[in-house]
Motif scaffolding. Structure first.
Motif, PDB file in Angstrom:
ATOM      1  N   ILE A 254       0.754  -0.986   0.118  1.00 22.66           N
ATOM      2  CA  ILE A 254       0.144   0.097   0.032  1.00 22.66           C
ATOM      3  C   ILE A 254       0.788   1.162  -0.019  1.00 22.66           C
ATOM      4  CG2 ILE A 254      -1.788   1.269   1.157  1.00 22.66           C
ATOM      5  CD1 ILE A 254      -2.520  -1.433   2.581  1.00 22.66           C
ATOM      6  N   GLY A 255       0.599   2.211  -0.796  1.00 25.34           N
ATOM      7  CA  GLY A 255       1.111   3.456  -0.667  1.00 25.34           C
ATOM      8  C   GLY A 255       0.368   4.462  -0.149  1.00 25.34           C
ATOM      9  N   PRO A 256       0.156   4.741   1.186  1.00 25.35           N
ATOM     10  CA  PRO A 256      -0.887   5.392   2.008  1.00 25.35           C
ATOM     11  C   PRO A 256      -1.226   6.846   1.291  1.00 25.35           C
ATOM     12  CG  PRO A 256       0.929   4.717   3.394  1.00 25.35           C
ATOM     13  CD  PRO A 256       1.400   4.434   1.812  1.00 25.35           C
ATOM     14  N   GLY A 257      -2.443   7.012   1.212  1.00 24.22           N
ATOM     15  CA  GLY A 257      -2.887   8.282   0.536  1.00 24.22           C
ATOM     16  C   GLY A 257      -3.162   9.465   1.658  1.00 24.22           C
ATOM     17  N   ASN A 258      -3.460  10.512   1.116  1.00 26.90           N
ATOM     18  CA  ASN A 258      -3.827  11.717   1.984  1.00 26.90           C
ATOM     19  C   ASN A 258      -4.888  11.276   3.082  1.00 26.90           C
ATOM     20  OD1 ASN A 258      -5.144  11.916  -0.492  1.00 26.90           O
ATOM     21  ND2 ASN A 258      -6.162  13.688   0.271  1.00 26.90           N
ATOM     22  N   HIS A 259      -6.017  10.854   2.558  1.00 28.18           N
ATOM     23  CA  HIS A 259      -7.094  10.369   3.708  1.00 28.18           C
ATOM     24  C   HIS A 259      -6.548   9.367   4.460  1.00 28.18           C
ATOM     25  CE1 HIS A 259     -10.573  12.438   1.991  1.00 28.18           C
ATOM     26  NE2 HIS A 259      -9.719  12.597   1.064  1.00 28.18           N
ATOM     27  N   ASP A 260      -5.580   8.655   4.267  1.00 24.68           N
ATOM     28  CA  ASP A 260      -4.892   7.703   5.418  1.00 24.68           C
ATOM     29  C   ASP A 260      -4.045   8.332   6.559  1.00 24.68           C
ATOM     30  OD1 ASP A 260      -6.205   5.599   3.748  1.00 24.68           O
ATOM     31  OD2 ASP A 260      -4.290   5.636   2.535  1.00 24.68           O
ATOM     32  N   LEU A 261      -3.739   9.686   6.241  1.00 26.20           N
ATOM     33  CA  LEU A 261      -2.669  10.050   7.315  1.00 26.20           C
ATOM     34  C   LEU A 261      -3.726  11.092   8.423  1.00 26.20           C
ATOM     35  CD1 LEU A 261      -0.044  11.564   4.701  1.00 26.20           C
ATOM     36  CD2 LEU A 261      -0.158   9.482   5.437  1.00 26.20           C
ATOM     37  N   ASP A 262      -2.692  10.992   9.453  1.00 27.54           N
ATOM     38  CA  ASP A 262      -3.346  11.985  10.528  1.00 27.54           C
ATOM     39  C   ASP A 262      -3.354  13.328  10.189  1.00 27.54           C
ATOM     40  OD1 ASP A 262      -2.603   9.363  11.722  1.00 27.54           O
ATOM     41  OD2 ASP A 262      -0.910  10.225  13.164  1.00 27.54           O
ATOM     42  N   SER A 263      -2.497  13.833   9.317  1.00 28.31           N
ATOM     43  CA  SER A 263      -2.596  15.200   8.814  1.00 28.31           C
ATOM     44  C   SER A 263      -1.827  15.374   7.764  1.00 28.31           C
ATOM     45  CB  SER A 263      -1.946  16.033  10.083  1.00 28.31           C
ATOM     46  OG  SER A 263      -1.590  17.500   9.430  1.00 28.31           O
TER      47      SER A 263
END
Length: 448
Positions: free
Chosen positions: A111-120
């Motif tokens: 997985i390449g984490p997206g902006n919605h997956d990040l805390d900020s």
């Protein structure tokens, strides 16, 4: 079967029943039987609304992957990020994990984490993502390579072999930093004989790179001769950018995202990409297991030509290698120099006749190879030894001073060598140089 897979299967049962009722018998794969060496990779575009509103379509996607692992020879699932819509909503992570299962269940994934997956998006912290998809979940994979930072799963790389070649997948968090790009450069540099794939969330909008894509292309992708693909999502669009890196290699940059917060069905599509090594093509299809239907327009169904990086290959032939070295009775045998390769080496006086000592090398495929030689150096050895390299366009001769640089591999250069088990490298006695001609060992290494 792990409990995560059971959950996925139960959740997908209704979806598959519905697809069969609406569209007829659900087909495991659209194409005819695949060649033995062909394999598939599945790309999951943004699943954020599937995790939030329609987990059944997400489960149907991954259940299809499990069901068709053998038939389609599926080797990997690439998730381009935005696994969830709201990182602070636990039920969305639960829905995603019930669909994905564990990467060690059946088909491995990255997985390449997206902006919605990040805390900020400002700090780019991924604490919650790491709590649901921790590094420890992936370390059991034989393909697991490493992560950055070392104890987190923000960025990762995996390796696998398929289609007769080796592959490197580098997954990077949304909007990679300079430090993360430096890490990725070090990873790709360490695997020059692997076909490199970049998985990241935001890279291009259809056929136009965004600022992240421009940065990644300039500072990472274009710099490496072994890059072949990038995969991204983020924008509700689909497109391919094909261009050459600074080393002349063609890189296909592929983007797709079908997310829709108002309608279930668009969120059910994924990419099924089949690589055929006999034609060196990637057949890209866009399929919904939930609907059992394909998108067949030109942006969603196409074929790309690929020139893969061949697997690493190298061989050494010594003068004592059985059946692979021949020389006339004029060549003596010596153990005099401690710089020798193996038990001994051969020597002969220079004469006005070739009388070469030959090394027989079994070249696996026509291509570019580096040829290196090993000899003992001595003031009494020849200062202008002619080495012969047999190429499809004729013999090439490289002269080497055997009074220097002994006891190590000395490159003669790179040459096109034809496939086959034949005499490929020789040492000739025909030289104006003075001193004994030495024939010890040769090493042939595939470059491309």
């Amino acid at each position: 079967m792990r409990i995560t897979k059971v959950t996925r299967a139960l959740g997908a049962t209704f979806a598959i029943m519905l697809a069969t009722a609406l569209y007829g018998q659900a087909a495991p794969v659209q194409a005819e039987a695949l060649a033995a060496e062909s394999f598939s990779i599945v790309m999951l575009p943004d699943t954020q609304y599937a995790s939030e509103y329609w987990p059944e379509v997400y489960r149907a996607q991954m259940q299809w992957v499990d069901d068709n692992q053998v038939a389609a020879n599926i080797k990997y699932v690439l998730h381009v990020g935005d696994v969830v819509d709201n990182h602070d909503q636990p039920f969305q992570w639960t829905n995603s994990k019930s669909a994905m299962g564990l990467p060690t269940d059946d088909v491995p994934y990255i997985i390449g984490p997206g902006n919605h997956d990040l805390d900020s998006t400002s700090t780019r912290a991924a604490t919650i993502y790491n709590s649901h998809y921790p590094r420890s979940t992936f370390t059991g994979l034989p393909s697991f390579g490493g992560t950055y930072p070392a104890t987190q799963n923000d960025n990762a790389y995996h390796t696998f072999s398929a289609g007769g070649v080796d592959w490197l997948v580098v997954a990077m968090k949304y909007a990679p930093s300079d430090a993360e790009i430096a890490w990725a450069n070090s990873v790709v540099s360490a695997y020059p004989n692997h076909n490199a794939i970049l998985v990241t969330h935001a890279y291009q909008n259809g056929t136009t790179k965004d600022s992240n894509g421009t940065k990644l292309w300039t500072n990472l992708v274009s710099k490496h001769a072994n890059f072949r693909f990038t995969f991204a999502g983020h924008y509700v669009n689909a497109g391919v950018i094909t261009e050459k890196g600074v080393n002349g290699n063609t890189v296909h940059q592929i983007q797709a995202d079908y997310q829709d917060p108002s309608n279930r069905d668009p969120n059910s599509f994924m990419r099924v990409m089949t690589f055929n090594p006999s034609t060196n093509t990637l057949d890209v299809k866009t399929y919904s297991p939930y609907l059992n239907t394909y998108k067949t327009d030109a942006k969603n169904q196409f074929v790309l030509n690929v020139t893969p990086v061949p697997q690493a290959w190298s061989t050494i032939v010594d003068n004592t290698t059985a059946g692979r070295f021949t020389a006339s009775a004029s060549w003596g045998t010596s153990t005099y120099s401690a710089q020798r390769y193996g038990a001994d080496y051969r020597f002969a006086d220079p004469v006005s006749a070739s009388d070469p000592a030959w090394y027989k090398v079994n070249i696996p495929a026509t291509g570019t190879y580096q040829v290196a030689v090993w000899y003992s150096a001595n003031a009494g050895y020849n200062n202008d030894t002619p080495y012969i390299v047999v190429t499809p366009s004729g013999n090439q001769v490289v002269h080497v001073n055997q009074q220097a640089n002994g006891g190590k591999w000395v490159s003669l250069g790179t040459f096109t060598l034809a496939a086959g088990d034949d005499n490929k490298v020789g040492v000739s006695r025909w030289t104006a140089g003075t001193g004994y001609i030495i024939a010890d060992a040769v090493k042939v290494t595939r470059i491309s």
